[in-house]
Scaffold this motif. Structure first.
Motif, PDB file in Angstrom:
ATOM      1  N   LEU A  94       0.821  -1.212   0.000  1.00 28.96           N
ATOM      2  CA  LEU A  94       0.000   0.000   0.000  1.00 28.96           C
ATOM      3  C   LEU A  94       0.857   1.267   0.000  1.00 28.96           C
ATOM      4  N   ILE A 100       2.131   6.527  -1.268  1.00 28.64           N
ATOM      5  CA  ILE A 100       0.886   5.771  -1.158  1.00 28.64           C
ATOM      6  C   ILE A 100       0.430   5.345  -2.551  1.00 28.64           C
ATOM      7  N   GLU A 102      -2.378   4.730  -4.641  1.00 27.27           N
ATOM      8  CA  GLU A 102      -3.819   4.998  -4.659  1.00 27.27           C
ATOM      9  C   GLU A 102      -4.580   3.872  -5.348  1.00 27.27           C
ATOM     10  N   LEU A 105      -5.183   0.985  -3.046  1.00 28.80           N
ATOM     11  CA  LEU A 105      -6.187   1.316  -2.027  1.00 28.80           C
ATOM     12  C   LEU A 105      -7.593   1.176  -2.602  1.00 28.80           C
ATOM     13  N   ARG A 106      -7.793   1.701  -3.833  1.00 22.52           N
ATOM     14  CA  ARG A 106      -9.111   1.615  -4.456  1.00 22.52           C
ATOM     15  C   ARG A 106      -9.480   0.161  -4.755  1.00 22.52           C
ATOM     16  N   TYR A 110      -9.771   0.100   0.558  1.00 23.62           N
ATOM     17  CA  TYR A 110      -9.071   0.417   1.808  1.00 23.62           C
ATOM     18  C   TYR A 110      -8.850   1.924   1.813  1.00 23.62           C
ATOM     19  N   ASN A 111      -9.563   2.633   2.687  1.00 24.33           N
ATOM     20  CA  ASN A 111      -9.496   4.090   2.616  1.00 24.33           C
ATOM     21  C   ASN A 111      -8.332   4.650   3.423  1.00 24.33           C
ATOM     22  N   LEU A 112      -8.062   5.911   3.210  1.00 29.35           N
ATOM     23  CA  LEU A 112      -6.924   6.567   3.859  1.00 29.35           C
ATOM     24  C   LEU A 112      -7.070   6.609   5.375  1.00 29.35           C
ATOM     25  N   LEU A 115      -5.900   3.408   6.761  1.00 31.67           N
ATOM     26  CA  LEU A 115      -4.445   3.314   6.642  1.00 31.67           C
ATOM     27  C   LEU A 115      -3.760   4.134   7.728  1.00 31.67           C
TER      28      LEU A 115
END
Length: 227
Positions: A94, A100, A102, A105-106, A110-112, A115
């Motif tokens: 990640l 990061i 992105e 994550l998408r 998995y959102n910020l 994290l």
């Protein structure tokens, strides 16, 4: 009423045995397929405990099937790396060299906020201090700090240290642990002598005592019940 209690106790003991056979893991360490099997076993075990009209053996049959299924999947995942990737998934980076990812994550939804929360739990609230962050297959986040943010160790300081073995409990709640005494390489005479030096008159007065690889004895006496 009595039959229901007995059936419930039997089911409880069997489910505990099933979970022990599946392996010792915490909930957070379970793979998705293991979690699903445990949830299904728990649901199926409730049915015969609530309905006394269902034979106990018939109620346990689906539990046995799920146990065998879980063991079979575990065995396949153990022997085949390709199957392991399909069944358990693969770790996902990640954060890569402080950046990061992105897209990852998408892809994982998995959102910020999640994290950042995990990084704070690892005592790394600043993303700039992170070299890599890897989402493991069990959902845990592994974090590797940048070189300058890692804790100093003995190799960094070029210190010579003595390897430490696993301490052994010699006395627990006033009872001598004979097997550990034999493993430690000391005898009862040595132990009694050390207890005398520590002004402990009897093993029964010791709440806990352990010995390390350097033969250093830790002793904690039982609390005085009159205090």
């Amino acid at each position: 009423m009595l039959i229901g209690i007995v059936r419930t106790i039997i089911l409880y003991l069997i489910i505990v045995l099933v979970l022990r056979v599946m392996g010792k893991r915490q909930i957070g360490q379970l793979q998705p397929f293991e979690l699903v099997i445990i949830l299904m076993i728990s649901e199926l075990a409730v049915i015969p405990s609530q309905d006394s009209g269902i034979p106990l053996v018939a109620g346990l049959f689906p539990v046995l099937i799920l146990l065998l299924l879980g063991l079979a999947i575990s065995e396949i995942a153990l022997k085949s790396e390709k199957a392991r990737g399909i069944i358990c998934g693969t770790p996902t980076i990640l954060i890569n060299k402080g950046q990061i990812l992105e897209g990852e994550l998408r892809k994982l939804r998995y959102n910020l906020s999640d994290l950042l929360e995990q990084l704070r739990a690892k005592n790394l609230p600043n993303i700039a201090d992170v070299e890599y962050a890897i989402l493991e297959t069990n959902g845990q986040l592994s974090v590797i700090p940048k070189t300058g943010k890692r804790p100093v160790n003995t190799q960094d300081l070029k210190l010579q240290v003595i390897a430490e073995g696993l301490p052994l409990a010699l006395i627990m709640d006033g009872k001598l642990q004979q097997k550990n005494l034999e493993k430690s390489g000391v005898n009862i005479q040595w132990l009694n002598k050390e207890l005398t030096k520590a002004n402990v008159p009897d093993i029964k007065k010791v709440f806990f005592a352990s010995i390390d690889s350097q033969r250093k004895l830790y002793i904690q006496q039982k609390a005085d019940p009159n205090k």
